[in-house]
Design an enzyme around this catalytic site. Structure first.
Site, PDB file in Angstrom:
ATOM      1  N   GLY A   1       0.756  -1.139   0.086  1.00 47.53           N
ATOM      2  CA  GLY A   1      -0.122   0.008   0.093  1.00 47.53           C
ATOM      3  C   GLY A   1       0.695   1.069  -0.141  1.00 47.53           C
ATOM      4  CG  ASN A   2      -0.357   4.726  -1.673  1.00 47.07           C
ATOM      5  OD1 ASN A   2      -0.970   5.591  -0.919  1.00 47.07           O
ATOM      6  ND2 ASN A   2      -0.847   4.017  -2.695  1.00 47.07           N
ATOM      7  NE  ARG A   3       3.790   7.761   5.502  1.00 46.92           N
ATOM      8  CZ  ARG A   3       4.500   8.811   5.735  1.00 46.92           C
ATOM      9  NH1 ARG A   3       5.936   8.698   5.177  1.00 46.92           N
ATOM     10  NH2 ARG A   3       4.364   9.761   6.573  1.00 46.92           N
ATOM     11  CB  SER A   4      -2.612   8.283  -0.678  1.00 47.30           C
ATOM     12  OG  SER A   4      -3.654   9.306  -0.802  1.00 47.30           O
TER      13      SER A   4
ATOM     14  CB  ALA B   1      -1.369   7.434  -4.045  1.00 49.03           C
TER      15      ALA B   1
END
Ligand code: CTP
Length: 428
Positions: free
Chosen positions: A210-213, A299
């Site tokens: 995943g990512n931090r958005s 994102a």
């Protein structure tokens, strides 16, 4: 939005199936009310399977639930497609001889009718008079398209394409606001699609890349657009309910229970929840079919694991972990820019950049703007406490050639309004 789809008995009833699917893909809850004659063209199981709701033509079903009144009372929008000459006539006369016509009498929400019939019937003074009566009472009657009819004849009377009916009907629904618009209203009647959050690519049933958005910027874009009069489809990738609240699209805004307009808000926000990039792509493409603007603020993971086992991956003591092979995801933004779904559709991207040895934030943004083919690209600096998860943001908006067209700093809402200003300028 909770939509009732009335279908009357004409050949074009098959197009109601496509309209139903489109509305469901956009996250609306749809209940189909056919006439008896409509069921001679399309079977009830087709409508039931695609809507996930029961289908009946009868006022005598579910009598304890007073269905013939309850359905109309609970709807946000009624769309009748196709509306035959007979249906227009019965509606204009105020008849209540089946579930669809009783529902039309009980509904207090916007009503949209899309007539379809042979040219002679459409042009007959009786039909013209019925349409005039309905319009006078506030029913929005869509002009039929011109073209090939059922037989060898051509002319006005053809049912418009499902995408066009959906677009016009949803615009009518949001143009009937409870109260005054809170924004300038320059997006009034427009359908905008905003993606928000960050995609998660499953590794196995319990793990993901995943990512931090947080989704805050996308949610701010959705809220600003709704305040300016747009009907918004917010495709939310793993956005927390507390963040969604800011769009007036709180926890209830699930796939089916879409949120509606808030007090003083001209437009409305419908939330479609997604997880992975593939789901995001499907939802965005479906909504883009009727959109005037698509903003990709999510994102999106560039890569996903090639294989996703059904069972959790176990560690084997003493053994090195198996490598996870990644494959590339499609570039949704570039695809949307390449294959515009509607003439004049504006496509907007976001680029979160850190800058590196090869160039600064803006230089990377310029190259990306030219590469992606979008009309606008909002570039912001991330990393070292900037961007992700913070309440404020700073962006430079570039056009497709990489030229600066706007700069904005401050809250994510201020940035959102600057992006919408730039979109409106593209149209003008
Ligand atoms: N985007 C997309 N589909 C992808 C990747 C990105 O639609 N598979 C969109 C994002 O939503 C955003 C824009 O493209 O609007 C830029 O995203 P970004 O990750 O910065 O672009 P990339 O092409 O992945 O470039 P980079 O190599 O910098 O990661």
């Amino acid at each position: 939005m909770r939509i009732l789809l009335g279908v009357s008995g004409g050949i074009a009833a098959y197009k109601a199936v496509l309209l139903l699917r489109l509305l469901r893909e956009q996250g609306h809850a749809v209940r189909v009310i056919p006439t008896e004659a409509a069921l001679r063209f399309v079977g009830a199981p087709t409508f039931e399977a695609l809507s996930g709701e029961p289908v009946t033509t009868e006022v005598f079903d579910d009598v304890p639930g007073v269905q013939h009144v309850a359905l109309g009372q609970g709807a946000d929008l009624v769309v009748v497609a196709p509306a035959t000459a007979d249906l227009l006539s019965r509606a204009a006369a105020g008849r209540a001889d089946d579930l669809l016509t009783t529902t039309l009498l009980a509904a207090r929400c916007p009503v949209v009718m899309a007539p379809a019939m042979h040219t002679e019937m459409w042009e007959h003074p009786a039909t013209r008079a019925n349409v005039a009566v309905l319009r006078e009472r506030g029913v929005h009657v869509i002009e039929p398209a011109s073209g090939r009819l059922t037989g060898k004849d051509t002319g006005p009377g053809r049912l418009p394409e499902p995408e066009d009916i959906a677009r016009e009907a949803l615009a009518v629904a949001v143009a009937a606001p409870p109260g005054e618009p809170a924004g300038p209203g320059d997006l009034s009647g427009k359908h905008v699609v905003v993606s928000a959050g960050g995609t998660r690519e499953p590794i196995d049933p319990v793990r993901f890349i995943g990512n931090r958005s947080s989704g805050r910027q996308g949610v701010a874009l959705a809220a600003a657009a709704a305040d300016r009069g747009a009907h918004v489809t917010l495709v939310a990738a793993n956005v927390e309910d507390s963040v969604l609240d800011a769009a007036g699209a709180g926890p209830g805004g699930g796939r089916d229970a879409a949120s509606a307009a808030g007090p003083g808000r001209a437009g409305g926000v419908t939330v479609v929840h997604v997880g992975s990039t593939a789901e995001l792509a499907d939802a965005v493409h479906a909504a883009a079919a009727t959109a005037d603007v698509v903003v990709m603020a999510a994102a999106v993971a560039d890569f996903r694991p090639e294989n996703t086992p059904d069972a959790k991956i176990k560690k084997v003591p003493g053994e090195a972990p198996a490598p996870i092979r990644l494959v590339e995801n499609p570039d949704i933004l570039a695809g949307l820019a390449r294959e515009r779904r509607r003439a004049g559709q504006v496509v907007v991207g976001f680029a979160a950049e850190t800058g590196d040895a090869a160039g600064g934030v803006l230089e990377h943004g310029r190259q990306k703007a030219r590469r992606k083919g979008a009309d606008l690209l909002a570039v912001n600096a991330v990393g070292a406490g900037l961007g992700f998860g913070t309440a404020s943001n700073e962006v430079t908006v570039l056009d497709g050639a990489g030229e600066v067209v706007a700069r904005a700093a401050g809250s994510k809402r201020a940035v959102a309004d600057a992006v919408w200003d730039a979109v409106v300028k593209v149209w003008s």
